[in-house]
Design an enzyme around this catalytic site. Structure first.
Site, mmCIF file in Angstrom:
data_model
loop_
_atom_site.group_PDB
_atom_site.id
_atom_site.type_symbol
_atom_site.label_atom_id
_atom_site.label_comp_id
_atom_site.label_asym_id
_atom_site.label_seq_id
_atom_site.Cartn_x
_atom_site.Cartn_y
_atom_site.Cartn_z
ATOM 1 N N GLU B 237 65.646 56.366 18.035
ATOM 2 C CA GLU B 237 64.871 57.461 18.597
ATOM 3 C C GLU B 237 63.633 57.002 19.342
ATOM 4 O O GLU B 237 63.186 57.664 20.274
ATOM 5 C CB GLU B 237 64.515 58.483 17.527
ATOM 6 C CG GLU B 237 63.656 57.952 16.407
ATOM 7 C CD GLU B 237 63.523 59.008 15.321
ATOM 8 O OE1 GLU B 237 64.291 58.913 14.359
ATOM 9 O OE2 GLU B 237 62.682 59.887 15.434
ATOM 10 N N SER B 291 57.779 67.291 13.555
ATOM 11 C CA SER B 291 57.508 67.776 12.203
ATOM 12 C C SER B 291 56.441 66.885 11.583
ATOM 13 O O SER B 291 55.531 67.339 10.912
ATOM 14 C CB SER B 291 58.762 67.707 11.341
ATOM 15 O OG SER B 291 59.851 68.239 12.026
ATOM 16 N N SER B 294 54.687 60.245 14.959
ATOM 17 C CA SER B 294 54.858 58.809 15.150
ATOM 18 C C SER B 294 53.908 58.347 16.237
ATOM 19 O O SER B 294 53.735 59.045 17.235
ATOM 20 C CB SER B 294 56.287 58.490 15.610
ATOM 21 O OG SER B 294 57.120 58.312 14.503
ATOM 22 N N ARG B 306 55.918 50.464 16.979
ATOM 23 C CA ARG B 306 55.449 51.636 16.257
ATOM 24 C C ARG B 306 54.211 51.217 15.489
ATOM 25 O O ARG B 306 54.228 50.251 14.732
ATOM 26 C CB ARG B 306 56.522 52.103 15.281
ATOM 27 C CG ARG B 306 56.129 53.360 14.533
ATOM 28 C CD ARG B 306 57.253 53.805 13.622
ATOM 29 N NE ARG B 306 56.954 55.072 12.988
ATOM 30 C CZ ARG B 306 56.225 55.194 11.891
ATOM 31 N NH1 ARG B 306 55.721 54.126 11.311
ATOM 32 N NH2 ARG B 306 55.992 56.381 11.365
#
Lengths: 788, 469
Positions: B237, B291, B294, B306
């Site tokens: 993703e 929700s 990141s 990340r």
């Protein structure tokens, strides 16, 4: 985006409790001499600080005025002992619920006698609310102090002065608390104060600190949002709810998003993807417990994450947490610790403080003291000046402090509140500032104690029992030491009660005063004895033994001098060891000494284990002695009497003859039958009268007698008299000799030094001997040379 | 949405390692530069994603040689299909034979979908070809035509599916084809119905590859297979997110700029939304608020990592609003928030210090304690649902801003792009982020936003399908 103090308005019960009766012996002690006050009023707890003086009885030794040596008769004691009153300084801190504030202020007003104080320093969210009440009751002007400044001052103070102040909290570990040894350099550090909001402060020096960030999501969010979600009003009850909840019913977890695939992806399915992510639905009810738990995780994780981001930005790995959100609550310490570990991948340590609740009060007090000095200086002189507490070293008085609350999970908030109604901390001002021994190899990693009894349950059980069993003897000795006192028996009984209770507390909560060690058990006993005016129960015993030993000194030296060099070296070491047998602190020995008054130096030598000893590096030591002399030896002596006179002094004499200077360090205050500095001065003077070597060495300052700064039967090389440290540096000491079980086995057995060291002791406890792999009266002779 | 990638911990589970998971992804890492902190940014799953930059030529060669699809990904997929679904494979091969040398090869893949299945929302992008020749139209199977008509002629699907018509990208050239890109979303809890629809409409007969990303690609994989007779091509993703955002920024927004910022965000009168030219996109801090949240640091198109994530995201805002106000939709929650006053709920610095807290340089208006006033019973009774919704919005938004700011400082990056569906129709949050970032960084950081805020993952998935170099 932050707030620092405790919550001002969220008080639990607003009606003040006036009916409380306070036991003055226990709570507001030494109030009549209180000199300066400070108060920290939080959302639910008040912390009062005052400085007071304590009158102590102390045993002083003094040489007789001898016109000539010939007047000395065999049965005359070598010196006289007198009991004198001494005034020492003490800081008192009391924590109680706000509901008692009026009753407490009344009590203070009624008992305050000798104060010249006009001002009381106040801090905390509630300081404003209670300002009028305080001014009316105490007739002192309330001086409001900045919350954060007080907090940081207090934090610096406890980190510097209280060993084992900081701890890490490990859920499900035994012990849950792991205390940190005091770091010699406390700066810089990050302090995260979780009050109603969160403040993150970087503290760089004593006076320099900087607000580096904060968050509005803090204790107030947990409390406020929690109250809205669960209709539960009290903070403690919310925590209690949270401790019983299942947050996975409310939070959207990684496994909810990924299904079962998280395993194959190597993701932990239990990680929270979205806090309260499951509550985004109208057709489901959620339990209070679950919501409270989810909220707790959300807030703790968020704070932990921010703290880590700040720690990383400032390259800091120590983060102290405080504030009412943390204050002694295992639930929040647990979640914060977890979060810090998670976000820093273990690189940052979450640290908590034993006296976290007192920081504000301590800081406010210190602030007041500083202002006092400043105003005195401004007024043109230091004629009578309140002493600056930062100039001194302070020590926690175990006898007068409550220790950490029990954290047993079954304890509900109601019980907690009751048990913690009055919590006390007392700090004694030490006569002299304490510093690290400059010869420590790595001060930050130095741990004085050999065995951690919080960790080692078996050893803990043994030692607690051992101290319980020895208590009768100590009480008896205490009474006997004051034959002229009418209330000695009564005081001794109080001492017994107090120490017994401490031992029972420690059985339940070994972490109550930091890491539990044989040293802390011994020190607690000394503090309790002092508390009831038994400053030196062994003074008479020591006096008699010193007299006997002094008379034997010439003979012992003569026979040593008759030996060949190599034989003499062994005899000197054996003498040191035999002398060390005379330890009233060891039950195996005191039993012998009580029953056999003729047990002497030669008998003691026969008790010793034959070589090879349990730990035996004598050959290496002998080899070393064949080489060039040491420049200067620092010797930590143990017992009075035969030990110091017939064991240590001949050894010292030999070193002096080799051309080695000697610094002989003895305790500043009495502990068991350990030789005190003042006793050592008299003993040295008497020996000098009999021996020219010692005489000239004293004259030429090649033999120096100094005090350790301690009154403990053990030895903490990180808290030694500043003068001693300076002398060690000045003389370039290259050999450290540590003698006795308390100093070389219970403590310092593993201490690494930058120079050669000799640790020797006779193991006078069968259990310990067995643990070390030997028998009663086994010998430890540990000569170490640091790696190049 | 980023939900699944966040890692906010739960204490019960040992040493956490959200980001330290397998480094198997390295095998898949392409590009000459490699990637910074490789283990940080990829999971084992990415191994199934092809190396980027496989050229169309290479793809064709592959395809001709082995009839196994355009790239490694399809080859792998077919490899696995071979075992499980022989009849589909046969169909696939014969289908490929129909256009062995015809370009663009992608024609055979209609319909073009990209799917991003998040924790709360499913984002679907659909490319509607507008250059269909008569010949093609004739050949177009009935089910494909019906999908096209169904999706493009409606703006709502069922009771919960919505096409964001205003986001539609017109006259786009994708892989040699011209057409429009449609943006559709529906709640993740309706995923079963979607799969059922796929079955009813006989998607499996279209022989297309379904590229999907987001945690749901894993969660619903089995359902797609067993119920819908469809095998998903699962994609990382974060890869999709970055590819999507870079692509969409490059094509603009129907002639307008994709990226924008706010001038004078704190001032309702003077506040202006202005286009921003992201001509120097790197380095970039990308904050994806689904929700959960990141946060990625992007150094080049295929060098990113990340940084962190937080569980306090859009799901938290909406979840707490549902509990506190009884609202049922995100729109309703935002609408309430727009009418509320958070200062009744929150304790401000001035509530404690009477004004600014000068010792720390904190302005009086700053929130000292979110929901701090709610510790008091009287104040709890005095607030409205709207106030609570507003406070929840402010709390979550400020927190995201604060974490983003810290990450930007730690990574030494000064442009921060906020994306994700939390920002949809959420001007309050965007302006607050813009203001907070500017204020607390003393003007050093710039908050940027993007028109297609929540759809980048899905776009990235579509691009993977088409293998655009």
């Amino acid at each position: 985006m932050a707030e620092c103090g405790a919550s001002g308005s969220g008080s639990s019960g607003d009606s003040l409790d006036k009916s409380i009766t306070l036991p003055p012996d226990e709570i507001f002690r030494n109030l009549e001499n209180a000199k300066r006050f400070a108060i920290d009023i939080g959302g639910s707890l008040t912390k009062l600080a005052y400085y007071s003086t304590v009158q102590h009885k102390v045993a002083k030794v003094r040489s007789f005025d001898h016109s000539g040596k010939d007047t000395e008769r065999d049965h005359e004691p070598p010196y006289e002992i007198s009991v004198q009153e001494e005034i020492t300084a003490r800081l008192h801190f009391i924590k109680f619920e706000n509901t008692y504030i009026e009753a407490c202020l009344d009590f203070i007003k009624d008992h305050l006698v000798n104060t010249e104080t006009k001002v009381i320093q106040a801090t905390g969210g509630g300081a404003y609310k209670f300002k009028d009440l305080i001014e009316e009751k105490l007739r002192l002007k309330v001086d409001k102090e900045d919350v954060m400044t007080c907090l940081i001052k207090g934090c610096n103070f406890v980190l510097k002065n209280i060993p084992h102040e900081a701890f890490v909290y490990q859920k499900d570990a035994d012990p849950e608390f792991r205390f940190q040894t005091n770091h010699p350099h406390i700066f810089p550090y990050l302090l995260v104060n979780i009050g109603s909001g969160v403040s993150i402060v970087k503290v760089e020096t004593e006076d320099r600190f900087e607000w580096v960030g904060g968050s509005s999501i803090g204790g107030g969010t947990f409390w406020g949002l929690g109250a809205l979600l669960t209709k539960t009003k009290k903070f403690d009850e919310l925590l209690h709810l949270a401790s019983r909840g299942q947050h996975s019913n409310v939070d959207m977890l990684v496994r909810d998003v990924y299904g079962g695939a998280h395993q194959t992806l190597g993701l932990s399915g239990n990680l929270i993807a979205s806090s309260f992510g499951k509550s985004a639905t109208a057709d489901q009810e959620f339990s209070k417990e679950d919501m409270a738990k989810s909220l707790l995780h959300m807030i703790s994780n968020d704070i932990g994450q921010l703290a880590c981001l700040h720690a990383r930005l400032h390259s800091l790995d120590r983060v102290y947490f405080g504030g009412f959100f943390i204050r002694g609550h295992p639930v929040t310490m647990r979640t914060i610790t977890y979060s810090i570990n998670f976000f820093s991948k273990g690189e940052v340590q979450a640290l908590f403080l034993r006296h976290e609740g007192y920081l504000g009060a301590i800081g406010a007090f210190l602030k007041g003291a500083e202002q006092d000095i400043k105003s005195k200086v401004d007024a043109g002189g230091l004629a009578f000046c309140f002493p600056d507490p930062n100039q001194y070293s302070w020590g926690e008085n175990y006898a007068g402090s409550s220790g950490l609350m029990s954290t047993s999970p079954e304890l509900g908030p109601a019980q907690r509140a009751r048990s913690g109604t009055f919590d006390l901390l007392e700090m004694d001002r030490l006569e002299r500032p304490l510093v690290n021994l400059p010869l420590l190899l790595d001060p930050p990693s130095y741990v004085p104690d050999t065995v951690d009894l919080t960790d080692d349950a078996l050893a803990r059980k043994y030692w607690l029992t051992c101290f319980e069993e020895a208590l009768d003897g100590v009480v008896k000795r205490a009474v006997a030491s004051q034959p002229d006192s009418v209330d000695a028996a009564e005081r001794a009984e109080k001492f017994r009660q107090k120490y017994w209770n401490k031992l029972q507390t420690l059985r339940q909560q070994p972490f109550a005063y930091g890491t539990l060690t044989v040293r802390s058990l011994l020190d607690t006993r000394e503090h309790c004895l002092n508390e009831f005016n038994f400053p030196d129960p062994y003074s008479k015993v020591k006096q008699r033994e010193n007299g006997v030993a002094l008379r034997c000194f010439p003979g012992v030296v003569r026979s040593l001098d008759a030996l060949g060099w190599e034989e003499r070296q062994l005899a000197l070491v054996k003498g040191l060891l035999a002398g060390n047998v005379f330890d009233w602190g060891a039950k195996a020995v005191s039993d012998v000494l009580e029953s056999d008054p003729h047990f002497g130096f030669e008998e003691a030598k026969r008790k010793l284990q034959e070589r090879p000893w349990l730990v035996d590096s004598y050959s290496k030591w002998l080899q070393r002695l064949k080489g060039p002399p040491h420049k200067c030896a620092l010797i930590f002596a143990d017992n009075s009497g035969i030990d110091i006179i017939l064991g240590v002094f001949p050894f010292v004499r030999e070193l002096l003859l080799r051309g080695t200077e000697v610094i002989l360090a003895c305790n500043s205050g009495p502990a068991l039958n350990d030789v005190t500095h003042s006793e050592s001065l008299i003993v040295a003077e008497r020996i000098a009268g009999m021996d020219t070597v010692v005489h000239s060495a004293l004259q030429e300052e090649r033999l120096l007698l100094v005090q350790t700064g301690s009154s403990s039967p053990c030895l903490d090389l990180s808290r030694l008299d500043k003068g001693l440290a300076a002398l060690v540096r000045e003389r370039g000491a290259d050999l450290v000799v540590i003698e006795g079980m308390g100093r070389a086995v219970h403590t310092n057995y593993h201490a690494a030094l930058r120079c050669e060291s000799l640790k020797l002791a006779v193991v006078k406890n069968a259990w310990l001997a067995e643990r070390l792999g030997g028998r009663l009266f086994s010998v430890i002779f540990k000569y170490e040379v640091p790696a190049e | 949405m980023g939900a699944g990638r966040l890692g906010a911990p739960m204490e019960r589970h040992g040493r956490a390692s959200a980001t330290s998971t397998s480094s198997a992804g390295e095998q898949a890492a392409g590009g000459p530069e490699g990637r910074r902190r490789e283990p940080l940014r990829r999971r084992a799953s990415s191994a199934s994603v092809p190396a980027v930059g496989a050229s169309a030529e290479g793809a064709r060669r592959d395809r001709l040689g082995s009839y196994s699809g355009p790239t490694a990904v399809t080859r792998q997929r077919v490899e696995s299909l071979k075992k499980k679904r022989p009849q589909l494979l046969l169909a696939f091969i014969s289908f490929s034979f129909l256009f062995p040398l015809q370009l663009p090869m992608s024609k055979s893949f209609f319909p073009w979908f990209g799917l991003d299945i998040g924790g709360t929302l499913v984002k679907l992008v659909y490319f509607e070809p507008k250059d269909i020749t008569a010949e093609e139209e004739e050949e177009e199977v009935e089910s494909l035509r019906s999908i096209r008509k169904y999706l493009t002629s409606n703006v709502a699907y069922g009771s919960t599916g919505i096409r964001d018509v205003h986001l539609e990208l017109k006259d786009l050239t994708l892989c040699g084809r011209k057409g429009n890109l449609h943006f559709i979303r529906f709640p993740t809890h309706d995923m079963p119905a979607f799969i059922q629809m796929g079955r009813d409409k006989n998607f499996s007969s279209l022989h297309t590859v379904f590229c999907a990303t987001g945690g749901g690609a894993y969660k619903f994989e089995q359902d797609f297979l067993t119920i819908g007779d469809l095998q998903l091509c699962k994609l990382d993703e974060l890869d999709c997110l970055i590819k999507g955002i870079l692509y969409i920024d490059s094509v603009g927004f129907n002639g307008r700029s994709q990226c924008y910022y706010f001038e004078n965000p704190a001032d309702s009168e003077k506040c202006q939304k202005l286009p921003f030219d992201l001509k120097n996109p790197y380095p970039l801090l990308l904050v994806n608020i689904g929700s959960g949240v990141s946060i990625l640091a992007v150094y080049s198109k295929d060098n990113y990592k990340r940084v962190t994530g937080t569980s306090l995201g859009g799901g938290t805002f909406f979840g707490l609003c549902c509990l506190l106000t009884g609202c049922t939709t995100f729109e309703e929650a935002l609408e309430m928030a727009s009418r509320g006053d958070s200062t009744k709920v929150d304790k401000l610095v001035r509530d404690i210090y009477g004004g600014d807290y000068e010792r720390f340089g904190l302005p009086g208006w700053a929130v000292a304690s979110s929901f701090g006033n709610m510790m008091s019973k009287e104040k709890r009774e005095a607030v409205s649902k709207e106030d609570l919704a507003r406070a929840t919005l402010i709390t979550i938004t400020n927190n995201i801003g604060s974490i983003a700011r810290m990450c930007a400082l730690n990574e030494n990056i000064n442009q921060v792009v906020f994306v994700g569906n939390f920002l949809r129709i959420n001007t309050i949050a965007m302006r607050l982020l813009a203001y907070a970032l500017d204020y607390w960084s003393k003007g050093q950081l710039k908050a940027l936003f993007s028109e297609h805020e929540g759809y980048f993952g899905a776009v990235g998935a579509l691009l993977e399908l088409l293998k655009i170099p």
